[in-house]
Motif scaffolding. Structure first.
Motif, PDB file in Angstrom:
ATOM      1  N   SER A   1       0.830  -1.206   0.000  1.00  0.00           N
ATOM      2  CA  SER A   1       0.000   0.000   0.000  1.00  0.00           C
ATOM      3  C   SER A   1       0.866   1.258   0.000  1.00  0.00           C
ATOM      4  CB  SER A   1      -0.980  -0.012   1.175  1.00  0.00           C
ATOM      5  OG  SER A   1      -0.289  -0.258   2.355  1.00  0.00           O
ATOM      6  N   LEU A   2       2.138   1.115   0.382  1.00  0.00           N
ATOM      7  CA  LEU A   2       3.049   2.258   0.267  1.00  0.00           C
ATOM      8  C   LEU A   2       3.636   2.332  -1.134  1.00  0.00           C
ATOM      9  CD1 LEU A   2       5.063   2.286   3.605  1.00  0.00           C
ATOM     10  CD2 LEU A   2       3.422   3.975   2.772  1.00  0.00           C
ATOM     11  N   PHE A   3       4.026   1.161  -1.622  1.00  0.00           N
ATOM     12  CA  PHE A   3       4.768   1.112  -2.888  1.00  0.00           C
ATOM     13  C   PHE A   3       3.951   1.646  -4.064  1.00  0.00           C
ATOM     14  CE2 PHE A   3       5.846  -1.327  -6.765  1.00  0.00           C
ATOM     15  CZ  PHE A   3       7.140  -0.861  -6.954  1.00  0.00           C
ATOM     16  N   TRP A   4       2.718   1.145  -4.189  1.00  0.00           N
ATOM     17  CA  TRP A   4       1.955   1.485  -5.399  1.00  0.00           C
ATOM     18  C   TRP A   4       1.621   2.975  -5.473  1.00  0.00           C
ATOM     19  CZ3 TRP A   4       2.722  -1.593  -9.166  1.00  0.00           C
ATOM     20  CH2 TRP A   4       2.990  -2.946  -8.905  1.00  0.00           C
ATOM     21  N   PRO A   5       1.000   3.559  -4.450  1.00  0.00           N
ATOM     22  CA  PRO A   5       0.706   4.999  -4.570  1.00  0.00           C
ATOM     23  C   PRO A   5       1.979   5.834  -4.698  1.00  0.00           C
ATOM     24  CG  PRO A   5      -0.242   4.090  -2.559  1.00  0.00           C
ATOM     25  CD  PRO A   5       0.502   2.998  -3.200  1.00  0.00           C
ATOM     26  N   LEU A   6       3.008   5.478  -3.928  1.00  0.00           N
ATOM     27  CA  LEU A   6       4.235   6.270  -3.982  1.00  0.00           C
ATOM     28  C   LEU A   6       4.858   6.208  -5.371  1.00  0.00           C
ATOM     29  CD1 LEU A   6       6.259   5.838  -0.687  1.00  0.00           C
ATOM     30  CD2 LEU A   6       5.432   7.943  -1.764  1.00  0.00           C
ATOM     31  N   SER A   7       4.947   4.970  -5.886  1.00  0.00           N
ATOM     32  CA  SER A   7       5.557   4.841  -7.209  1.00  0.00           C
ATOM     33  C   SER A   7       4.684   5.528  -8.248  1.00  0.00           C
ATOM     34  CB  SER A   7       5.819   3.385  -7.556  1.00  0.00           C
ATOM     35  OG  SER A   7       4.606   2.743  -7.836  1.00  0.00           O
ATOM     36  N   ASP A   8       3.350   5.530  -8.042  1.00  0.00           N
ATOM     37  CA  ASP A   8       2.457   6.264  -8.941  1.00  0.00           C
ATOM     38  C   ASP A   8       2.823   7.742  -8.958  1.00  0.00           C
ATOM     39  OD1 ASP A   8       0.907   4.402 -10.102  1.00  0.00           O
ATOM     40  OD2 ASP A   8      -0.740   4.502  -8.650  1.00  0.00           O
ATOM     41  N   ILE A   9       2.970   8.291  -7.749  1.00  0.00           N
ATOM     42  CA  ILE A   9       3.264   9.730  -7.646  1.00  0.00           C
ATOM     43  C   ILE A   9       4.616  10.039  -8.285  1.00  0.00           C
ATOM     44  CG2 ILE A   9       3.765  11.607  -6.028  1.00  0.00           C
ATOM     45  CD1 ILE A   9       1.719  10.240  -4.126  1.00  0.00           C
ATOM     46  N   VAL A  10       5.631   9.262  -7.878  1.00  0.00           N
ATOM     47  CA  VAL A  10       6.984   9.540  -8.381  1.00  0.00           C
ATOM     48  C   VAL A  10       7.036   9.414  -9.902  1.00  0.00           C
ATOM     49  CG1 VAL A  10       9.368   8.706  -8.380  1.00  0.00           C
ATOM     50  CG2 VAL A  10       8.095   8.875  -6.244  1.00  0.00           C
ATOM     51  N   LEU A  11       6.476   8.322 -10.392  1.00  0.00           N
ATOM     52  CA  LEU A  11       6.584   8.063 -11.828  1.00  0.00           C
ATOM     53  C   LEU A  11       5.806   9.076 -12.659  1.00  0.00           C
ATOM     54  CD1 LEU A  11       6.506   4.195 -12.124  1.00  0.00           C
ATOM     55  CD2 LEU A  11       8.425   5.746 -12.347  1.00  0.00           C
ATOM     56  N   THR A  12       4.572   9.354 -12.220  1.00  0.00           N
ATOM     57  CA  THR A  12       3.776  10.279 -13.039  1.00  0.00           C
ATOM     58  C   THR A  12       4.390  11.678 -12.998  1.00  0.00           C
ATOM     59  OG1 THR A  12       2.242  10.290 -11.187  1.00  0.00           O
ATOM     60  CG2 THR A  12       1.498   9.193 -13.196  1.00  0.00           C
ATOM     61  N   THR A  13       4.959  12.074 -11.862  1.00  0.00           N
ATOM     62  CA  THR A  13       5.626  13.385 -11.808  1.00  0.00           C
ATOM     63  C   THR A  13       6.793  13.385 -12.797  1.00  0.00           C
ATOM     64  OG1 THR A  13       5.299  13.118  -9.431  1.00  0.00           O
ATOM     65  CG2 THR A  13       6.394  15.125 -10.146  1.00  0.00           C
ATOM     66  N   GLN A  14       7.554  12.291 -12.729  1.00  0.00           N
ATOM     67  CA  GLN A  14       8.707  12.138 -13.601  1.00  0.00           C
ATOM     68  C   GLN A  14       8.278  12.232 -15.068  1.00  0.00           C
ATOM     69  OE1 GLN A  14      10.359   8.401 -12.675  1.00  0.00           O
ATOM     70  NE2 GLN A  14      12.467   9.048 -12.984  1.00  0.00           N
ATOM     71  N   MET A  15       7.174  11.493 -15.379  1.00  0.00           N
ATOM     72  CA  MET A  15       6.714  11.467 -16.754  1.00  0.00           C
ATOM     73  C   MET A  15       6.238  12.840 -17.196  1.00  0.00           C
ATOM     74  SD  MET A  15       4.915   7.780 -16.960  1.00  0.00           S
ATOM     75  CE  MET A  15       3.440   8.325 -17.732  1.00  0.00           C
ATOM     76  N   LEU A  16       5.467  13.479 -16.308  1.00  0.00           N
ATOM     77  CA  LEU A  16       4.923  14.793 -16.613  1.00  0.00           C
ATOM     78  C   LEU A  16       6.056  15.763 -16.913  1.00  0.00           C
ATOM     79  CD1 LEU A  16       2.045  15.930 -16.677  1.00  0.00           C
ATOM     80  CD2 LEU A  16       2.537  17.005 -14.477  1.00  0.00           C
ATOM     81  N   PHE A  17       7.073  15.694 -16.041  1.00  0.00           N
ATOM     82  CA  PHE A  17       8.232  16.567 -16.225  1.00  0.00           C
ATOM     83  C   PHE A  17       8.887  16.290 -17.578  1.00  0.00           C
ATOM     84  CE2 PHE A  17      12.830  17.262 -15.864  1.00  0.00           C
ATOM     85  CZ  PHE A  17      12.812  18.633 -15.606  1.00  0.00           C
ATOM     86  N   GLY A  18       9.037  15.005 -17.872  1.00  0.00           N
ATOM     87  CA  GLY A  18       9.664  14.617 -19.149  1.00  0.00           C
ATOM     88  C   GLY A  18       8.872  15.120 -20.344  1.00  0.00           C
ATOM     89  N   PHE A  19       7.529  14.905 -20.266  1.00  0.00           N
ATOM     90  CA  PHE A  19       6.670  15.336 -21.386  1.00  0.00           C
ATOM     91  C   PHE A  19       6.788  16.845 -21.609  1.00  0.00           C
ATOM     92  CE2 PHE A  19       3.457  11.683 -20.589  1.00  0.00           C
ATOM     93  CZ  PHE A  19       4.379  10.800 -21.140  1.00  0.00           C
ATOM     94  N   VAL A  20       6.649  17.581 -20.488  1.00  0.00           N
ATOM     95  CA  VAL A  20       6.628  19.046 -20.587  1.00  0.00           C
ATOM     96  C   VAL A  20       7.970  19.558 -21.108  1.00  0.00           C
ATOM     97  CG1 VAL A  20       6.471  21.196 -19.266  1.00  0.00           C
ATOM     98  CG2 VAL A  20       4.871  19.336 -18.824  1.00  0.00           C
ATOM     99  N   TYR A  21       9.055  19.013 -20.521  1.00  0.00           N
ATOM    100  CA  TYR A  21      10.379  19.491 -20.902  1.00  0.00           C
ATOM    101  C   TYR A  21      10.685  19.163 -22.362  1.00  0.00           C
ATOM    102  CZ  TYR A  21      15.303  20.678 -20.550  1.00  0.00           C
ATOM    103  OH  TYR A  21      16.524  21.261 -20.741  1.00  0.00           O
TER     104      TYR A  21
END
Ligand code: UTP
Ligand code: MG
Length: 384
Positions: free
Chosen positions: A36-56
């Motif tokens: 329950s820690l891993f999935w939401p956390l990895s969701d947040i980290v990954l989607t932030t990472q992806m969003l940053f990548g897309f925008v940049y």
């Protein structure tokens, strides 16, 4: 359950179970927490990472630093890589639980299958029943000590041999060597002059009928239990004749479903003596060339025992018989008697010979048993 109840140990057993269960619960809870820690956390980290990548990357494409094609390729790559990597976490957990199950399965799969059919000789005739032990010793595969030590004897076809000895002296172990449930470690056992190891196991087991010390019945009908392993078609009359000889026919008829009564957990629970007599009926029906009776009337009253012994006496004619018993009465008629102690033969002979060996174990057992019988008779005479 009965043992637990009889010793009033419910609390102890419950506590023991609770302890193990609690450990499992804590571990399960920890695993759940990690998930329950891993999935939401990895969701947040990954989607932030992806969003940053897309925008940049979009920013770079707008300013002409990369082409739109590069941008599309980059996004595709990102999506293809990130999700499988994220799934690795789950895979590692599943693999490690899988490995535990795999190891358990392999334990069973790796067991060598008992070879039933191959042997140097392939006899087609039934055995005559001549048995010779030559300096046989035996150690259980998981044991250290010899439970059978240097045993030698010889029985002619149709003779009977009785084994007498204190509990743990190796009587059951000795007779279990005959159907090759275990392989003897040294020496030779010959059946009709051929080493047992040269016979196919299937043949040996067809020749040998064994009434085991601990009777076992399947949770099926009594009829099926009596018919078990007979290997030919049998009429109801034959089944009943076998049951009568084993003094269990009337008992079976007293059950509402008679011979169709289901034994065991789903049906009627038979008493120890009743079970023993059903297994005797099974062996009588099998009609083997070699008969092994391992303490087979131990749970039966004296009167019924006499009845069964008569039937067994008939059965024992013309076949080689091993009798294991604790009562002198059951062994005195045997052609040979072996007295065993700690896996060794300490006395050998027939009833008359052994009685004359004063100070021998056999004589001692005989004296004790007759004294008990005499005392009983006197007691009964006094009461009457
Ligand atoms: P037995 O089971 O042959 O003794 O065990 P027994 O003479 O028939 O005894 P009763 O009269 O039925 O009680 C002989 C020895 O072999 C060991 C036992 O611990 C005992 O010391 N044994 C038996 C094993 O090591 N493994 C087994 O599977 C069975
Ligand atoms: Mg035994």
């Amino acid at each position: 359950m009965r043992v637990v109840k009889a010793f009033a140990r419910q609390g102890y057993e419950k506590e023991k179970f609770d302890k193990d269960n609690w450990k499992k619960y804590i571990k399960g809870k920890f695993l759940l927490l990690m998930h329950s820690l891993f999935w939401p956390l990895s969701d947040i980290v990954l989607t932030t990472q992806m969003l940053f990548g897309f925008v940049y990357a979009a920013y770079m494409a707008i300013h002409g630093e990369i082409t739109v094609g590069d941008y599309m390729a980059y996004i595709g790559l990102l999506l293809w890589l990130i999700f499988p990597i994220r799934n690795l976490g789950r895979l590692i957990v599943q693999t490690s639980t899988g490995m535990v199950s795999y190891a358990r399965l392999m334990e069973i799969t790796k067991q060598t299958r008992e070879d039933l059919t191959s042997g140097k000789v392939q006899p087609t005739e039934p055995a005559r029943g001549e048995i010779e032990f030559k300096n046989v010793s035996f150690i259980y595969s998981d044991g250290k000590q010899e439970v059978i030590k240097d045993i030698s004897f010889h029985i002619k076809p149709g003779q009977s041999i009785a084994l007498l000895g204190s509990t743990g002296s190796g009587k059951t172990s000795l007779v279990n060597l005959l159907p090759r449930f275990h392989e003897y470690t040294s020496g030779e056992i010959l059946l009709d002059g051929v080493d047992l190891k040269d016979y196919p196991r299937k043949y040996l087991r067809e020749q040998i009928g064994i009434v085991q010390q601990e009777p076992f019945l399947f949770s099926r009908s009594i009829r099926e239990n009596i018919l078990y392993g007979v290997g030919r078609s049998v009429t109801q009359e034959e089944i009943e004749a076998a049951a009568k000889a084993a003094a269990v026919h009337d008992v079976i008829l007293s059950f509402p479903d008679g011979y169709n009564t289901i034994v065991g957990e789903k049906g009627v629970t038979l008493s120890g003596g009743q079970k023993q007599r059903v297994t005797i009926a099974r062996t009588i029906l099998k009609n083997p060339k070699i008969l092994i009776l391992d303490d087979s009337t131990s749970s039966v009253d004296t009167e019924t025992e006499a009845e069964i012994r008569k039937a067994l006496d008939d059965l024992m004619e013309h076949r080689t018989t091993f009798i294991i018993a604790h009562r002198i009465q059951s062994v005195m008629k045997a052609d040979h008697i072996l007295v065993l102690d700690k896996g060794q033969i300490i006395q050998k002979g027939n009833h008359e010979e052994l009685l004359t060996q004063f100070g021998g174990m056999y004589r001692k057992i005989y004296d004790i048993q007759t004294r008990i019988d005499e005392e009983l008779e006197q007691e009964i005479a006094r009461v009457n």
